[in-house]
Enzyme design. Structure first.
Site, PDB file in Angstrom:
ATOM      1  CB  SER A   1      20.719  15.438   6.065  1.00 52.93           C
ATOM      2  OG  SER A   1      21.238  14.857   7.244  1.00 52.93           O
TER       3      SER A   1
ATOM      4  CG  HIS B   1      -2.426  -3.092  -6.852  1.00 55.90           C
ATOM      5  ND1 HIS B   1      -3.455  -3.393  -5.994  1.00 55.90           N
ATOM      6  CD2 HIS B   1      -2.886  -3.340  -8.102  1.00 55.90           C
ATOM      7  CE1 HIS B   1      -4.501  -3.819  -6.697  1.00 55.90           C
ATOM      8  NE2 HIS B   1      -4.182  -3.791  -7.982  1.00 55.90           N
TER       9      HIS B   1
END
Ligand code: ARG
Length: 459
Positions: free
Chosen positions: A278, A157
């Site tokens: 970026s 999970h």
């Protein structure tokens, strides 16, 4: 206007829109090498059977080589009026060698021709996928070797579950990829029958030798039923199915790389070669290749659905619908090979961070199962009771904002009187992974054995 191909039957040429929807030369020129190989095998067989003369066969052979070198050299003039690669090659051959070229199509149809060409192409892609997967397995094995005993959190999970080793995690993907590889081998073997000589759908009255053409093209045998040979594209679907499952594995690994390379995890650092920056945020180093693999493989799943859709309603034998098989498979194969190569580069280059892995492995009560197992072994509790006691201890640690080994013995004994100092021995992550010695478990010794066996298998 006259008709370039069927001027006998047709008084005029096609509407422009008809040509636009009908022509496949824009994409099926990728089958040029296969088309020439198929025609060479067919011509040689026709001569061996006395259906055409040796002289014609020789002219065809040489003419086809010229055509192929024109295509490969970029000087070939493709014509949409000639529909597809088959008619383009044949028309140029006739232009080059005249009547001998007009005899090539004896005992053959474009239906068995395209089925043959496409099988040959997809067969090559199976080989490329097999090689690409093996290269990725080697890169993963390199990572596994380096960190066979590096402890990291195992998740379920995406919540901390139990400590595992880095080597074990890498080898999990090696196993998945080995099944992918065997699916491509399996698909290749199944598709390796020759449609050539099935002609339009019914076979031919010429005394052709289908075994000879099959053998010349590296097929195991000719397809046994001429209708089946020209009608089915299940070989392409086999390829797309194998590709889809492999792509799914690549996507899961991509997802892990995206998570692991984040500042919150810092499990791995991707190399500059496989990262991007970026335009505004100077600190950024983004795992774009992993993200692109994760996204691109949707195209492969899409191709598989699209080809199933194309095929599902077609009566036997050939329908033009089947021309829509190629672009999907081309794109899926390109996407798979690029993704495999990019993943191999990323995995080969990336640097795992053993300290960050180890620190994370100890958080989130990852050794709670070890504690429960200890209560079963040393205090004789039934597992369900041990589970409850351990759960209470976890809640206690959580309330104190500490990890399990940070609780004092006194605090533990408040929950269960039989707990002794010895319990602290099983709360460490190294002890936890070392104890998982069951076959297939994460113990470093197991992992080293597996690495050795994979090294042999991949050598
Ligand atoms: N370009 C066609 C295709 O890809 C070749 C077969 C054409 N056969 C025919 N009967 N029109 O399917």
């Amino acid at each position: 206007s006259s008709n370039a191909m069927w001027g006998g039957r047709f008084a005029g040429g096609p509407d422009q829109i008809m040509e636009a929807i009908n022509a496949s030369i824009g994409f099926d020129q990728r089958l040029a090498a296969q088309d020439v190989a198929g025609s060479r095998a067919h011509a040689a067989m026709l001569a061996a059977q006395g259906i055409i003369t040796d002289k014609d066969a020789e002219a065809i052979r040489e003419g086809l080589l010229t055509v192929l070198s024109e295509i490969e050299g970029g000087t070939f003039k493709f014509s949409a009026a000639l529909e597809d690669i088959h008619m383009n090659v044949e028309a140029r051959l006739i232009e080059l060698i005249g009547d001998a070229g007009r005899r090539l199509h004896t005992g053959r149809s474009r239906n068995d021709q395209v089925a043959t060409d496409f099988r040959l192409w997809v067969r090559d892609q199976c080989d490329a996928a097999i090689a690409g997967i093996a290269a990725l397995q080697k890169a993963l094995l390199g990572q596994a070797e380096q960190g066979a005993d590096w402890v990291m959190p195992g998740f379920t999970h995406l919540q901390t579950a139990q400590p595992v080793t880095w080597g074990h995690h890498m080898l999990a993907y090696v196993e998945m990829l080995s099944r992918d590889l065997s699916r491509f081998k399996d698909a290749r073997k199944r598709m390796n029958e020759s449609p050539l000589g099935a002609a339009a759908l019914a076979g031919t009255s010429f005394p052709i030798d289908r075994d000879a053409t099959a053998e010349a093209l590296g097929f195991d045998r000719p397809c046994a039923n001429s209708l089946d040979a020209v009608s089915d594209r299940d070989f392409a679907l086999d390829f797309l199915s194998a590709a889809s499952i492999c792509a799914m594995h690549l996507s899961r690994l991509s997802e892990e790389l995206v998570i692991w390379s984040s500042a919150q995890f810092r499990f791995v650092a991707m190399s500059d070669r496989f990262s991007t920056g970026s335009s505004i945020m100077p600190q950024k180093k983004n795992p774009d290749a992993a993200e692109l693999i994760r996204a691109k493989i949707g195209r492969i799943f899409g191709a598989q659905s699209a080809l199933l859709m194309v095929m599902k309603g077609l009566p036997l034998a050939y329908s033009k619908d089947m021309q829509e098989d190629k672009e999907q498979v081309f794109d899926a194969a390109d996407t798979l090979m690029l993704s495999l190569a990019a993943m191999t580069g990323m995995i080969g280059d990336m640097a795992a961070n053993p300290d960050a892995l180890r620190a994370a492995a100890g958080h989130g009560f990852s050794t709670a199962t070890d504690l429960a197992d200890w209560l079963v072994r040393e205090a004789g509790l039934p597992f369900r009771d041990a589970h409850h006691v351990t759960g209470t201890l976890v809640a206690k640690a959580e309330a104190k904002a500490c990890d399990l080994p940070d609780l004092s013995l006194a605090e533990m004994q408040e929950v269960h009187g039989d707990i002794t100092e010895a319990v602290f021995d099983v709360l460490g992550v190294d002890n936890s992974v070392a104890s998982r010695t069951s076959f297939g478990g994460t113990a470093p010794d197991n992992v080293r054995t597996q690495i050795a066996s994979w090294k042999e298998r991949l050598a």
